[in-house]
Design an enzyme around this catalytic site. Structure first.
Site, mmCIF file in Angstrom:
data_model
loop_
_atom_site.group_PDB
_atom_site.id
_atom_site.type_symbol
_atom_site.label_atom_id
_atom_site.label_comp_id
_atom_site.label_asym_id
_atom_site.label_seq_id
_atom_site.Cartn_x
_atom_site.Cartn_y
_atom_site.Cartn_z
ATOM 1 N N ARG A 294 -5.765 18.252 27.618
ATOM 2 C CA ARG A 294 -6.305 17.348 26.855
ATOM 3 C C ARG A 294 -7.031 18.491 25.703
ATOM 4 N NH1 ARG A 294 -8.840 12.963 30.742
ATOM 5 N NH2 ARG A 294 -7.754 11.332 30.003
ATOM 6 N N CYS A 295 -6.179 19.183 25.111
ATOM 7 C CA CYS A 295 -6.958 20.303 24.325
ATOM 8 C C CYS A 295 -6.718 19.979 22.648
ATOM 9 C CB CYS A 295 -6.575 21.664 24.539
ATOM 10 S SG CYS A 295 -5.019 22.086 24.010
ATOM 11 N N GLU B 191 -8.132 12.861 24.284
ATOM 12 C CA GLU B 191 -8.688 13.877 24.568
ATOM 13 C C GLU B 191 -10.106 14.181 23.930
ATOM 14 O OE1 GLU B 191 -4.530 16.351 24.298
ATOM 15 O OE2 GLU B 191 -5.429 15.661 22.504
ATOM 16 N N GLN C 2 6.787 15.299 29.676
ATOM 17 C CA GLN C 2 5.671 14.529 28.680
ATOM 18 C C GLN C 2 6.743 14.265 27.229
ATOM 19 O OE1 GLN C 2 1.875 17.035 29.970
ATOM 20 N NE2 GLN C 2 1.741 15.651 28.112
#
Lengths: 788, 293
Positions: free
Chosen positions: A370-371, A740, A223
């Site tokens: 997705r935090c 997110e 990523q």
């Protein structure tokens, strides 16, 4: 600078639901993932894992594995130690992590040895033959046991304690005093369980050392390709120009593809030593048991309020389980990520939060899924806390929220824990949600059902996120500032190539990045090719995670396009034979002030840039921009869940779920909706079925998809979505991050709804996942208590 | 996640299958739908030395009524039952079950007979076969025999099919008039094995009394189990709420599940009772008798 989306013709597409440019490739099976790549002479790596969560390694015998035809090498921690690669620093630099175990193993499935062979099958067969003799040690499987320091896990560290760090922000004494003085207060421990992002494509690498050029090419599920290139250079000493990271198509990431994993390092080391390409592709079990998990925060939430429901103070004290190494990939100055957003959407006069992190015999990680750097945990804490407070006050939870929201005229709003919220209209968004869902009618229905003993619940979550890391004065990873970048080259015939330092994992950058540039330049987005993930060609960027791509790289794209537009203005002046100051940009074309009918397009200018450049102007038409954001962006939302609970079986039926998101200017509504649907499905999974659990002996109980549950379309609820738009005042196009939001916001809505359904039974809180058995047990014990 | 090495034979006839099974004895496993065996092999939990693939035996793919029985061949997929008009109209218990096995993808490949032969304690078809009084036809080199389901399910993952033998078909008695059934299951998500499951088959006479009852539970012991106490309570009685509660309690008493990620012993025992109650209410409801909830 414009801060709102302009009304634009369809073809320029900002704000339009343009179909995703990448989809024809994916839908036809023409995607190109790491595992699709096959290089001549390539060898395979298979890893030997520890069956014990905590054990001394007495002996490793490679003989039988090496005897298998096709096996080229068997590597252990001792072998890597000879190259100073047995340990590497973790991302934020405060700790180090083992690549292959040396001396002892610290979690079940930890990497112990690597087998390199001519095929994947031979490597796996031979891995079974590596004989490792262990001396099992008592494991430490939860942070409360860990903090007693009876068993010290990390004998490599100077400090003989399992405590990793203490972090705090806010005013402790004032907050304690305000809570003590409040009319009403609540205190509840809420646990956000350990879970896993579980991208459908697991992690993998092909490391290809070219002995002739000395260049190491890494095809990597990354990523953050540039950050990984720099890490490899820093750790190995290989000059950065000799490292080429290519992150091809990714099948999901969700933060799982940010860290550096032992498989990458062993494959790279093997390729450097052997001189041929080495491939490693994780199994599902390896992905779930060894790579970056998410959450594992035990949070004590306290809120004080006046008796009429005005909140006065918030205190949250957290115990965090980080596993065997402190490998949570947070920005350097934020060991607990952006947890300080825990005051949420509410105007607290006093707030304090502190956190203590501990080692345990579990896999390392913590920041993923997705935090937004722990915003998920913080949002869950405050939204559960507000719900519990509403019940204690005997006040409608929507009314409590409306009473305590930060008002729109308070923006930019300095929060008591150090953020400056950019924009929002929380009242508008919640009122819209209440209206769409038909809140009053639902409450009436619930009232009637309760008289019949039926369990129906309505749960609200009105979260605020902090995303878009981040401003260079605060945010860095390994010292590298968290800017991001874009480069746009306009070709002579008016098409373009756009490269960015981010890396899409399914977010649709090939489409949205083209839409931003198209709108800024007046070009057709179909003819703007977007390329990411190749460190040889893309400008340096920190990658895609924590909802940072649109806030940072999206801004860089707009700014690079504006640089091009400024040059184009000079060319337009030359072509229109007018002074530059008289040239205006309107309706995606240039014209001389007062003569709008005689406009020339960017396409014409692009051709001139190569065929008829203006005097004193460099030929060509391109620009690069590195964007250092002045602030984070603060997207928010109002989510409402409606559930029916089967008291006999504990089954929760999510009857309705409405998500209203406000992420400022929307580039592509269809892509945003897709992001919301995906994130809500993850939030639903977290709320009801997902947990990385361990037994008392430290054994992982979720080693594959039969035990770590990912919902299918058959159990996923129907999602209703809508939006409001409060642009970010500091972002060039007014956009905020959104990827997110649904994972951050939805777990609390689900849990609040179930607790609301169980309210007549006096149930205040159940920790996620809300399995049938937990709900059944709560109903049963409440009924049992009522009988006695 | 690759299987350990194995030898593979694609059989082209029943005789060839039996010859291969006889030759390799205990080392051989029959491959039908493969929905349990293949994952077990990929995790290397199962390591058969020889696979005998019967997918080419199209003559074993059928659903037909003959001699008062419904016969389901060894290569008949779950999806074939799920989409069959015959099953939908006359065999509601089987229709329920076929729609609840695993997930739609698994049902395209998985077979009814394969599931019975696998005899997973949490499998679906064993429960339905017990409630429906099924029989299994088994063939070996010397001939064919028929085994009642109660004798077929020997222990977890063990059946009456011996070395060198092939289960050819499962037979369900065609239900008499005024008969209905229901299969109920609790699972954590679609595709999961049952946390608990129950099947019920009920025949009513003209007066509304129960003249035939089959009750079984799954995921509650070493294999699917018939709830004989419940069947005895039901036989001859008229359906009432109290009767159903008593039958459900009989299931709770019989259930002897193991704790796992799906739930504790206490929870699973209670679910066995809840589901038996619901299966009975649904089956009887299909016969037009309401008001039992």
């Amino acid at each position: 600078m414009s801060t709102t989306a302009k009304p634009t013709p369809d073809k320029y597409s900002l704000g339009q639901s343009m179909k995703r440019k990448e989809d024809p490739r994916f839908l036809r099976g023409h995607g190109n993932y790491v595992d699709d790549i096959v290089l001549p002479g390539m060898l395979w790596l298979s890893i030997v894992h520890s069956p014990y969560p905590h054990a001394r390694i007495v002996k490793i015998d490679k003989t039988a594995a090496l005897a298998v035809p096709g096996v080229v090498a068997v590597l252990t921690g001792e072998d890597l130690a000879a190259h100073n690669l047995a340990w590497i620093p973790t991302f934020h630099g405060y700790d180090k992590q083992m690549i292959l175990a040396v001396g002892k193993v610290l979690f079940q499935y930890q990497e112990v040895a690597g087998v390199i062979a001519s095929s994947r099958e031979i490597a796996q067969d031979a891995a079974e033959l590596v004989e490792v003799e262990y001396e099992p040690l008592d494991p430490v499987v939860n942070p409360f046991q860990s903090r007693e320091d009876k068993i010290i896990l990390r004998d490599d560290r100077e400090n003989k304690t399992n405590h990793i760090y203490h972090w705090e922000v806010g005013k402790r004494d004032a907050t304690d005093a305000a809570i003590a003085a409040s009319d009403v207060s609540i205190k509840e421990r809420v646990v956000f369980q350990r879970c896993h992002p579980a991208p459908l494509e697991p992690c993998g690498i092909i490391a290809d050392m070219d002995a002739a050029t000395g260049r190491l090419t890494l095809y990597l599920t990354s990523q953050a390709p540039h950050a990984h290139r720099t890490v490899v250079s820093l750790v190995t000493g290989i000059p950065e120009d000799k490292i080429h990271v290519i992150s091809p198509d990714l099948g999901g990431g969700f933060g799982n593809k940010v860290p550096v994993y032992p498989g990458y390092v062993v494959a790279a080391a093997a390729s450097v030593v052997i001189g041929v390409p080495v491939k490693w592709i994780e199994t599902r079990t390896e992905n779930l048991t060894t790579t970056g998990f998410a959450r594992d925060y035990h949070m004590d939430v306290e809120i004080g309020a006046t008796k009429d429901g005005k909140v006065t103070a918030l205190k949250v004290a957290t115990v965090a389980d980080h596993g065997a190494f402190d490998a949570a990939a947070d920005p350097t100055k934020y060991p607990a990520g952006l947890f300080g957003i825990v005051t949420g959407s509410y105007d607290f006069a006093n707030a304090f939060t502190e956190l203590d992190a501990y080692f345990t015999n579990k896999p390392p990680g913590g920041v993923a899924y997705r935090c937004s750097f722990r915003v998920t945990e913080a949002s869950f804490a405050i939204e559960r806390g507000m719900e519990i407070l509403a019940r204690k006050l005997n006040m409608d939870p929507a009314e409590l929220r409306l009473k305590n929201f930060i008002k729109k005229e308070q923006f930019p709003y300095p929060s008591p824990l150090g953020f400056v919220y950019d924009s929002g209209d929380y009242h508008l968004t919640l009122r819209k949600a209440l209206d769409i869902i038909g809140y009053d009618a639902l409450r009436q229905e619930q009232k009637e059902k309760r008289t019949r003993g039926e369990l129906m619940g309505i749960g609200i979550s009105t979260f605020t996120e902090a995303v878009g890391a981040g401003p260079s004065k605060h945010f860095d990873i390994m010292g590298i500032k968290m800017f991001d970048s874009a480069e746009i080259r306009v070709h002579p015939t008016g098409s373009a190539i756009l490269r960015a330092g981010t890396k899409s994992q399914g977010q649709g950058h090939e489409t949205t990045w083209a839409q931003i540039a198209a709108d800024e330049l007046g070009l057709d987005p179909q003819n703007i090719m977007v390329e990411e993930g190749d460190t040889d060609t893309a400008p340096y960027g920190l990658g895609t995670y924590a909802s940072r791509s649109t806030p940072v790289a999206g801004a860089a794209i707009a700014m690079a396009a504006r640089k091009i537009r400024e040059k184009a203005r000079k060319i337009a002046a030359h072509l229109l034979e007018a002074p530059v100051d008289d040239i205006e940009w309107e309706n995606h074309a240039f014209h001389v002030k007062g003569l709008p009918e005689n406009a020339i397009t960017m396409q014409t200018i692009a051709f001139a840039a190569y065929t008829n450049p203006a005097p004193d102007t460099e030929p060509g038409l391109e620009a690069t921009f590195y964007y250092d954001p002045p602030n984070l962006t603060f997207p928010y939302g109002a989510y409402i869940a409606v559930v029916d609970v089967d008291a006999e079986t504990g089954f929760v039926k999510v009857r309705r779920f409405l998500a209203i998101d406000d992420c400022g200017t929307v580039i592509n509504p269809m892509i945003v909706e897709g992001q919301i649907h995906g994130g809500l499905t993850e939030g639903f999974a977290i709320a009801f079925m997902q947990e990385l659990a361990f037994d008392a002996d430290g054994n992982s109980l979720n080693t594959n998809f039969t035990e770590y549950l990912v919902p299918t379309s058959l159990e996923t609820p129907h999602w209703e979505t809508s939006s409001t738009c409060t642009p970010s005042p500091h972002h060039p196009i007014g956009a905020k991050g959104v990827g997110e939001s649904p994972n951050v916001g939805s777990p609390a809505a689900f849990v609040n709804a179930v607790m609301d359904a169980l309210a007549p039974l006096g149930v205040t809180h159940i920790d996620m996942p809300l399995t049938r058995e937990k709900v059944w047990r709560a109903v049963r014990s409440a009924k049992g208590a009522a009988k006695t | 996640m690759f299987p350990a090495p194995f030898e593979y034979h694609r059989a082209t006839s029943i005789d060839e299958t039996l010859a291969l099974l006889a030759k390799h004895g205990g080392d051989a496993r029959v491959l039908a739908g493969g929905q349990s065996l293949i994952p077990a092999m990929r995790f290397r939990l199962a390591r058969p030395a020889v696979l005998v693939d019967i997918n080419a035996l199209h003559e074993l793919s059928y659903l037909r009524e003959e001699g008062g029985m419904l016969a389901i061949g060894a290569m008949t997929r779950d999806a074939a039952l799920e989409t069959s008009a015959l099953i939908a109209s006359k065999y509601p218990l089987l229709a329920d079950t076929s729609a609840l096995v695993a997930d739609p993808v698994v049902r395209q490949s998985g077979t009814v007979v394969g599931s019975l032969c696998h005899n997973d304690p949490a499998g679906d078809w064993g429960v339905t076969a017990l409630a429906g009084r099924a029989q299994i036809v088994i063939r070996n080199a010397s001939g064919t025999r028929t085994v009642a389901i109660d004798d077929f399910l020997v222990d977890s993952f063990t059946t009456a099919v011996g070395e060198g033998e092939l289960a050819l078909e499962v037979r369900f008695p065609t239900p008499p008039p005024r008969t209905a059934g229901s299969y109920q299951k609790i699972e954590r998500k679609v595709g999961d094995f049952a946390t608990a499951s129950a099947a019920a088959r009920i025949t009513l006479d003209a007066d509304g009394a129960i003249t035939g009852a089959g009750v079984a539970i799954g995921a509650a012991g070493p294999h699917a189990m018939r709830v004989r106490d419940a069947e005895q309570l039901l036989q001859g009685a008229k359906p009432t709420k109290e009767l159903i509660r008593a039958a459900a309690d009989a299931a709770r008493a019989l259930a002897d599940p193991v704790a796992d990620n799906r739930g504790s012993v206490e929870f699973k025992k209670d679910m066995a009772g809840v589901l038996v109650g619901r299966a009975l209410i649904a089956a009887i409801g299909r016969l037009g008798v309401e008001g039992l909830r």
